[in-house]
Design a protein around this motif. Structure first.
Motif, PDB file in Angstrom:
ATOM      1  N   SER A 207      -8.374   3.128   2.660  1.00  0.00           N
ATOM      2  CA  SER A 207      -7.830   3.436   1.378  1.00  0.00           C
ATOM      3  C   SER A 207      -8.511   3.780   0.074  1.00  0.00           C
ATOM      4  CB  SER A 207      -6.432   2.744   1.036  1.00  0.00           C
ATOM      5  OG  SER A 207      -5.616   2.738   1.983  1.00  0.00           O
TER       6      SER A 207
ATOM      7  N   ARG B 286       0.800   4.258  -2.682  1.00  0.00           N
ATOM      8  CA  ARG B 286       0.751   5.779  -2.293  1.00  0.00           C
ATOM      9  C   ARG B 286       1.819   6.664  -2.890  1.00  0.00           C
ATOM     10  NH1 ARG B 286      -1.225   3.654   2.385  1.00  0.00           N
ATOM     11  NH2 ARG B 286       1.019   3.426   3.507  1.00  0.00           N
TER      12      ARG B 286
ATOM     13  N   SER C  29      -5.044   6.987  -2.154  1.00  0.00           N
ATOM     14  CA  SER C  29      -4.793   7.886  -0.763  1.00  0.00           C
ATOM     15  C   SER C  29      -5.404   7.270   0.441  1.00  0.00           C
ATOM     16  CB  SER C  29      -5.433   9.362  -0.949  1.00  0.00           C
ATOM     17  OG  SER C  29      -6.947   8.964  -1.333  1.00  0.00           O
ATOM     18  N   THR C  30      -4.699   7.366   1.714  1.00  0.00           N
ATOM     19  CA  THR C  30      -5.451   6.696   2.536  1.00  0.00           C
ATOM     20  C   THR C  30      -5.946   8.021   3.568  1.00  0.00           C
ATOM     21  OG1 THR C  30      -3.712   4.818   2.280  1.00  0.00           O
ATOM     22  CG2 THR C  30      -4.717   5.224   4.697  1.00  0.00           C
TER      23      THR C  30
ATOM     24  N   MET D  57       1.034  -1.083  -0.067  1.00  0.00           N
ATOM     25  CA  MET D  57      -0.032  -0.027   0.044  1.00  0.00           C
ATOM     26  C   MET D  57       0.909   1.113  -0.081  1.00  0.00           C
ATOM     27  SD  MET D  57      -3.108  -1.043  -0.155  1.00  0.00           S
ATOM     28  CE  MET D  57      -4.067   0.110   0.500  1.00  0.00           C
TER      29      MET D  57
END
Length: 255
Positions: A66, A53, A59-60, A49
């Motif tokens: 996410s 990103r 995006s988280t 992840m």
């Protein structure tokens, strides 16, 4: 040599995004669900992840998970982009515009902004840019420019208070103003004839990432701008901040 497991997971999710299986805005599976789906350790999933990103694909958000990031059209910044503002000043065409609406390719009706005005003393950087003593009072204008409601640019600009104080230029109710600062200053008989820009890249501050919706892994382009009239600095923007994955600098140099 076989790819590391985290890279295999990142490749699989990337393929889904590129194929449209996971469209813009779509939520990704939770960390726990991915651990089960891929039969991988939690730390391996986290590394996958983090890779996505860093590529700007996802995006988280804390407590929300996410999501697939939208892919915005690239905004080209060229040397001629302020000419639309000088036309607003000199010709006053029926169609309202600024350099922002030109770069975004949008109509005036799609352009909105958040705005905050304040009177502040010049610090050392602003004093040098505007060639005034430190402590000179300035009008600070903080803007968030939006295209179709989506934040695309942050700008903090400064004008000499003794020049604009008490005029329509100092009234936030008049924003957005067709032709931007160039047209505004023209109403005070100040004709901007030169624009200087210094361009840098850096990672966003947490607040910039939040406002622009880019997370903390997408770099931003920053522009320090000075507008001059007959050699005198009359406006300084410190800084103009744009998401790095939505901007392309476009210059022509005649030799």
């Amino acid at each position: 040599m076989a790819q590391p497991r985290y890279q295999q997971i990142a490749d699989d999710i990337r393929r889904r995004i590129e194929a449209g299986v996971l469209p813009a805005g779509a939520p990704l599976a939770s960390e726990t669900e991915m651990v089960a789906e891929y039969g991988a350790a939690r730390e391996t999933v986290r590394k996958a992840m983090a890779t996505l990103r860093a590529e700007g694909l996802i995006s988280t958000a804390k407590a929300r998970g996410s999501f697939v990031r939208p892919r915005w059209p690239v905004r080209r910044l060229g040397m001629d982009r302020y000419r639309v503002e000088t036309r607003q000043r000199d010709e006053q065409p029926a169609e309202k515009a600024t350099s922002f609406t030109k770069d975004q390719g949008i109509d005036w009706s799609a352009y909105t902004m958040d705005k905050d005005f304040a009177e502040v003393p010049a610090d050392e950087q602003l004093a040098e840019l505007l060639q005034v003593p430190a402590g000179e009072m300035l009008l600070r204008r903080h803007f968030v420019f939006r295209s179709h409601g989506v934040p695309q640019q942050i700008s903090t600009s400064y004008l000499l208070l003794d020049m604009v104080g008490g005029t329509p230029v100092a009234d936030p109710a008049n924003e957005p103003w067709p032709g931007g600062s160039i047209a505004q200053l023209a109403t005070l008989d100040v004709v901007v004839d030169q624009v200087r820009e210094q361009v840098r890249t850096r990672m966003p501050t947490p607040e910039e990432a939040r406002v622009l919706g880019i997370g903390d892994s997408v770099p931003v382009l920053t522009i320090t701008r000075t507008m001059l009239a007959d050699g005198r600095p009359v406006e300084a923007a410190v800084d103009i901040v744009l998401p790095g994955d939505r901007v392309e600098l476009d210059y022509t140099i005649d030799m």
